[in-house]
Design an enzyme around this catalytic site. Structure first.
Site, PDB file in Angstrom:
ATOM      1  N   HIS A 219       1.516  -7.562   1.386  1.00 60.29           N
ATOM      2  CA  HIS A 219       1.251  -8.481   0.133  1.00 60.29           C
ATOM      3  C   HIS A 219       1.525  -7.726  -1.178  1.00 60.29           C
ATOM      4  O   HIS A 219       1.919  -8.205  -2.080  1.00 60.29           O
ATOM      5  CB  HIS A 219      -0.439  -8.839   0.263  1.00 60.29           C
ATOM      6  CG  HIS A 219      -1.286  -7.717   0.069  1.00 60.29           C
ATOM      7  ND1 HIS A 219      -1.756  -7.043   1.240  1.00 60.29           N
ATOM      8  CD2 HIS A 219      -1.942  -7.197  -0.964  1.00 60.29           C
ATOM      9  CE1 HIS A 219      -2.656  -6.155   0.881  1.00 60.29           C
ATOM     10  NE2 HIS A 219      -2.619  -6.186  -0.123  1.00 60.29           N
ATOM     11  N   LYS A 223       3.998  -3.251  -5.560  1.00 59.00           N
ATOM     12  CA  LYS A 223       3.262  -2.036  -6.219  1.00 59.00           C
ATOM     13  C   LYS A 223       4.376  -0.933  -6.138  1.00 59.00           C
ATOM     14  O   LYS A 223       4.463   0.050  -7.030  1.00 59.00           O
ATOM     15  CB  LYS A 223       2.217  -1.516  -5.543  1.00 59.00           C
ATOM     16  CG  LYS A 223       1.077  -2.519  -6.079  1.00 59.00           C
ATOM     17  CD  LYS A 223      -0.279  -1.942  -5.593  1.00 59.00           C
ATOM     18  CE  LYS A 223      -1.476  -2.783  -5.976  1.00 59.00           C
ATOM     19  NZ  LYS A 223      -2.755  -2.339  -5.268  1.00 59.00           N
ATOM     20  N   HIS A 248       3.450  -6.438 -10.176  1.00 60.27           N
ATOM     21  CA  HIS A 248       3.768  -6.288  -8.625  1.00 60.27           C
ATOM     22  C   HIS A 248       3.875  -7.608  -8.088  1.00 60.27           C
ATOM     23  O   HIS A 248       4.658  -7.648  -7.129  1.00 60.27           O
ATOM     24  CB  HIS A 248       2.763  -5.387  -8.268  1.00 60.27           C
ATOM     25  CG  HIS A 248       1.209  -5.952  -7.811  1.00 60.27           C
ATOM     26  ND1 HIS A 248       0.279  -6.298  -8.610  1.00 60.27           N
ATOM     27  CD2 HIS A 248       0.716  -6.501  -6.619  1.00 60.27           C
ATOM     28  CE1 HIS A 248      -0.465  -6.849  -8.023  1.00 60.27           C
ATOM     29  NE2 HIS A 248      -0.408  -7.172  -6.781  1.00 60.27           N
ATOM     30  N   HIS A 281      -1.471 -13.967  -3.756  1.00 61.36           N
ATOM     31  CA  HIS A 281      -2.328 -13.202  -3.164  1.00 61.36           C
ATOM     32  C   HIS A 281      -3.579 -12.848  -4.408  1.00 61.36           C
ATOM     33  O   HIS A 281      -4.817 -12.267  -4.062  1.00 61.36           O
ATOM     34  CB  HIS A 281      -2.252 -11.798  -2.299  1.00 61.36           C
ATOM     35  CG  HIS A 281      -1.621 -10.869  -3.182  1.00 61.36           C
ATOM     36  ND1 HIS A 281      -0.367 -10.748  -3.418  1.00 61.36           N
ATOM     37  CD2 HIS A 281      -2.362  -9.725  -3.583  1.00 61.36           C
ATOM     38  CE1 HIS A 281      -0.046  -9.541  -3.972  1.00 61.36           C
ATOM     39  NE2 HIS A 281      -1.540  -8.875  -4.395  1.00 61.36           N
TER      40      HIS A 281
HETATM   41  P1  C2E Z   1      -6.135  -3.095  -5.684  1.00 60.74           P
HETATM   42  O1  C2E Z   1      -7.155  -1.842  -5.869  1.00 60.74           O
HETATM   43  O2  C2E Z   1      -5.726  -3.154  -4.154  1.00 60.74           O
HETATM   44  O3  C2E Z   1      -7.237  -4.103  -5.876  1.00 60.74           O
HETATM   45  C1  C2E Z   1      -7.018  -5.454  -5.254  1.00 60.74           C
HETATM   46  C2  C2E Z   1      -7.928  -6.274  -6.081  1.00 60.74           C
HETATM   47  O4  C2E Z   1      -9.319  -6.017  -5.578  1.00 60.74           O
HETATM   48  C3  C2E Z   1      -8.139  -6.431  -7.479  1.00 60.74           C
HETATM   49  O5  C2E Z   1      -7.173  -7.051  -8.213  1.00 60.74           O
HETATM   50  C4  C2E Z   1      -9.434  -7.003  -7.609  1.00 60.74           C
HETATM   51  O6  C2E Z   1      -9.337  -8.403  -7.648  1.00 60.74           O
HETATM   52  C5  C2E Z   1     -10.292  -6.404  -6.630  1.00 60.74           C
HETATM   53  N1  C2E Z   1     -10.932  -5.189  -6.975  1.00 60.74           N
HETATM   54  C6  C2E Z   1     -10.454  -3.934  -6.763  1.00 60.74           C
HETATM   55  N2  C2E Z   1     -11.606  -2.970  -7.014  1.00 60.74           N
HETATM   56  C7  C2E Z   1     -12.466  -3.762  -7.886  1.00 60.74           C
HETATM   57  C8  C2E Z   1     -13.713  -3.563  -8.538  1.00 60.74           C
HETATM   58  O7  C2E Z   1     -14.100  -2.289  -8.633  1.00 60.74           O
HETATM   59  N3  C2E Z   1     -14.390  -4.404  -8.992  1.00 60.74           N
HETATM   60  C9  C2E Z   1     -14.103  -5.714  -8.469  1.00 60.74           C
HETATM   61  N4  C2E Z   1     -15.083  -6.557  -9.091  1.00 60.74           N
HETATM   62  N5  C2E Z   1     -12.892  -6.139  -7.963  1.00 60.74           N
HETATM   63  C10 C2E Z   1     -12.118  -5.165  -7.698  1.00 60.74           C
HETATM   64  P2  C2E Z   1      -6.704  -6.791  -9.703  1.00 60.74           P
HETATM   65  O8  C2E Z   1      -7.924  -6.770 -10.436  1.00 60.74           O
HETATM   66  O9  C2E Z   1      -5.793  -7.999 -10.095  1.00 60.74           O
HETATM   67  O10 C2E Z   1      -6.045  -5.527  -9.757  1.00 60.74           O
HETATM   68  C11 C2E Z   1      -4.715  -5.468  -8.906  1.00 60.74           C
HETATM   69  C12 C2E Z   1      -4.370  -3.806  -8.884  1.00 60.74           C
HETATM   70  O11 C2E Z   1      -4.428  -3.272 -10.051  1.00 60.74           O
HETATM   71  C13 C2E Z   1      -5.479  -3.252  -7.992  1.00 60.74           C
HETATM   72  O12 C2E Z   1      -5.138  -3.265  -6.677  1.00 60.74           O
HETATM   73  C14 C2E Z   1      -4.843  -1.911  -8.605  1.00 60.74           C
HETATM   74  O13 C2E Z   1      -3.929  -0.936  -7.904  1.00 60.74           O
HETATM   75  C15 C2E Z   1      -5.021  -1.833 -10.009  1.00 60.74           C
HETATM   76  N6  C2E Z   1      -6.257  -1.807 -10.700  1.00 60.74           N
HETATM   77  C16 C2E Z   1      -6.899  -2.720 -10.984  1.00 60.74           C
HETATM   78  N7  C2E Z   1      -8.010  -2.235 -11.970  1.00 60.74           N
HETATM   79  C17 C2E Z   1      -7.702  -1.000 -12.265  1.00 60.74           C
HETATM   80  C18 C2E Z   1      -8.292   0.193 -12.849  1.00 60.74           C
HETATM   81  O14 C2E Z   1      -9.357   0.112 -13.564  1.00 60.74           O
HETATM   82  N8  C2E Z   1      -7.792   1.507 -12.796  1.00 60.74           N
HETATM   83  C19 C2E Z   1      -6.512   1.512 -12.024  1.00 60.74           C
HETATM   84  N9  C2E Z   1      -6.243   2.827 -11.991  1.00 60.74           N
HETATM   85  N10 C2E Z   1      -5.983   0.710 -11.328  1.00 60.74           N
HETATM   86  C20 C2E Z   1      -6.493  -0.699 -11.355  1.00 60.74           C
HETATM   87 FE    FE Z   2      -2.036  -6.989  -5.256  1.00 57.69          FE
HETATM   88 FE    FE Z   3      -4.171  -4.279  -1.441  1.00 57.11          FE
END
Ligand code: C2E
Ligand code: FE
Ligand code: FE
Ligand code: SIN
Ligand code: SIN
Length: 370
Positions: A219, A223, A248, A281
């Protein structure tokens, strides 16, 4: 607009049903042909495809090979096995054995399927007659066994090629440090749990469930194209950084299309499932997700499943930007967003499977993030 990948029997099912029909015109009591796939990482057998006169006694089912000594023995000796009177198994406590006996099957012929990596799966023939599998019948079945093994192995090849290509690309991009292999192993299994649980209501077949299990880990392939300074950032992303992060999804679609073309996989029957998982996704059930803002059943079911599996694992994992949450807290988060971010059915399915979730977590424990 999105299109679903769940409609109708697959080419593999059609072929096996056609061969089964041909066999049955001669051997009326040969009422079932079934295939189960083996997954070495977790020593698990999963039902995959079957052709059955009437209801199949065994669908959406998995078992540890270690818990089925009779099949384990077939795998070890690499020898097919005939049981001419299945009632010898009637003392067996195994659920699948009891289902098979309960549905009137009286004899079986089981053949192990191997590929370069070892055991690939099992092919089962069953009859409602005792002593059905005579030497003459076995000789006749031999050619069907070879044909079926061939098409099953052939079908698995493109997906393996794709996954291998993506793994190579990931290791070049060093992205595997941010999102570990273990994350993908776990989320794929959560996706499979959810899919199995909602399969009845959505008409999902064993094969659909198995292919989702194999494809869901791709998915986030997009990235690869996100710079490390954003991907590996330890703090919160700025608005601009998050916009880049969101790319991504379109990048992933580009990469998948390119790979499918590169490896001549455009005809991959489940290509649509792969594209849907990559493209949708991050769509939310209530329409507030990205990139399209689709809602409800406009989001393909494989993407709704992947969304819940992915987020649950992201929450319960350590990321460069966050600590790991407990299962309770993560489940609470899913429930609070049930019908908002997430498809309610998918949330319910996962929350009802918490012991299976814990088993998966024990099998694929957190990688060390350096
Ligand atoms: P990921 O780490 O694979 O997270 C996938 C999805 O899980 C996120 O999509 C979000 O919907 C949920 N998620 C992950 N961590 C949290 C959390 O602490 N709280 C909540 N409520 N949901 C969470 P999203 O938000 O579209 O983010 C996509 C990707 O962007 C993430 O994939 C990560 O790689 C990056 N990302 C998002 N927020 C941050 C951040 O604050 N800092 C950094 N360094 N990367 C981020
Ligand atoms: Fe994703
Ligand atoms: Fe993931
Ligand atoms: C099947 O018969 O399709 C399932 C394999 C098993 O666990 O016996
Ligand atoms: C078993 O070996 O326990 C399953 C019976 C069969 O389908 O061969």
């Amino acid at each position: 607009m999105s299109s679903s990948s769940t409609k109708g029997p697959s080419l593999l099912e059609k072929r096996i049903c056609a061969w089964h029909a041909a066999l049955q015109s001669e051997y009326h009591s040969l009422c079932r042909i079934a295939i189960a796939l083996y997954e070495p990482d977790s020593d698990t057998l999963s039902t995959y495809v079957y052709s059955n006169a009437g209801e199949s006694p065994l669908t959406l089912y998995e078992a540890k090979l270690a818990n089925v000594p009779s099949l384990q023995q077939i795998a070890e000796t690499r020898e097919p096995r005939v049981i001419n009177d299945l009632s010898v198994l009637s003392h067996s406590p195994a659920q699948h054995t009891q289902s098979i006996l309960g549905s009137g099957l009286r004899s079986s012929h089981t053949v192990p399927i191997f590929d370069d990596n070892g055991l690939f799966g099992f092919l089962f023939y069953n009859s409602t007659e005792q002593e059905f599998f005579s030497p003459a019948v076995l000789l006749k079945l031999r050619i069907y066994t070879d044909l079926i093994s061939l098409v099953v192995l052939e079908e698995a090849r493109p997906i393996r090629t794709l996954r291998a290509a993506v793994n190579t690309a990931r290791s070049f991009a060093q992205h595997r440090d941010a999102e570990t292999g273990k994350h993908l192993e776990r989320m794929a299994r959560y996706a499979r749990l959810i899919a199995r649980s909602i399969a009845g209501r959505h008409g999902l077949t064993d094969q659909y469930v198995e292919l989702l299990f194999q494809l869901a880990p791709l998915h986030d392939v997009g990235k690869i194209a996100v710079p490390d300074r954003i991907l590996l950032k330890t703090g919160r992303l700025t608005g601009d950084e998050f916009s880049i992060m969101k790319s991504h999804v379109p990048k992933g679609i580009e990469i998948v299309s390119m790979l499918m073309e590169e490896f001549s996989l455009e005809k991959l029957e489940y290509g649509q499932m792969l594209k849907n998982v990559v493209a949708y996704h991050h769509e939310n059930f209530d329409g507030a997700g990205y990139p399209h803002g689709l809602s409800g059943s406009d989001i393909p079911i494989e993407a709704r499943i992947t969304r819940v599996a992915d987020v649950f694992d992201a929450l319960t994992s350590e990321r460069p930007y966050k600590e790991a949450w407990t299962n309770d807290k993560a489940m609470q988060e899913l429930k609070e967003n049930r019908g908002g971010m997430f498809d309610p059915e998918c949330v319910d399915a996962l929350s009802e499977s918490i012991s299976a979730v814990e088993e998966i977590q024990q099998m694929f424990t957190q990688d060390f993030l350096g």
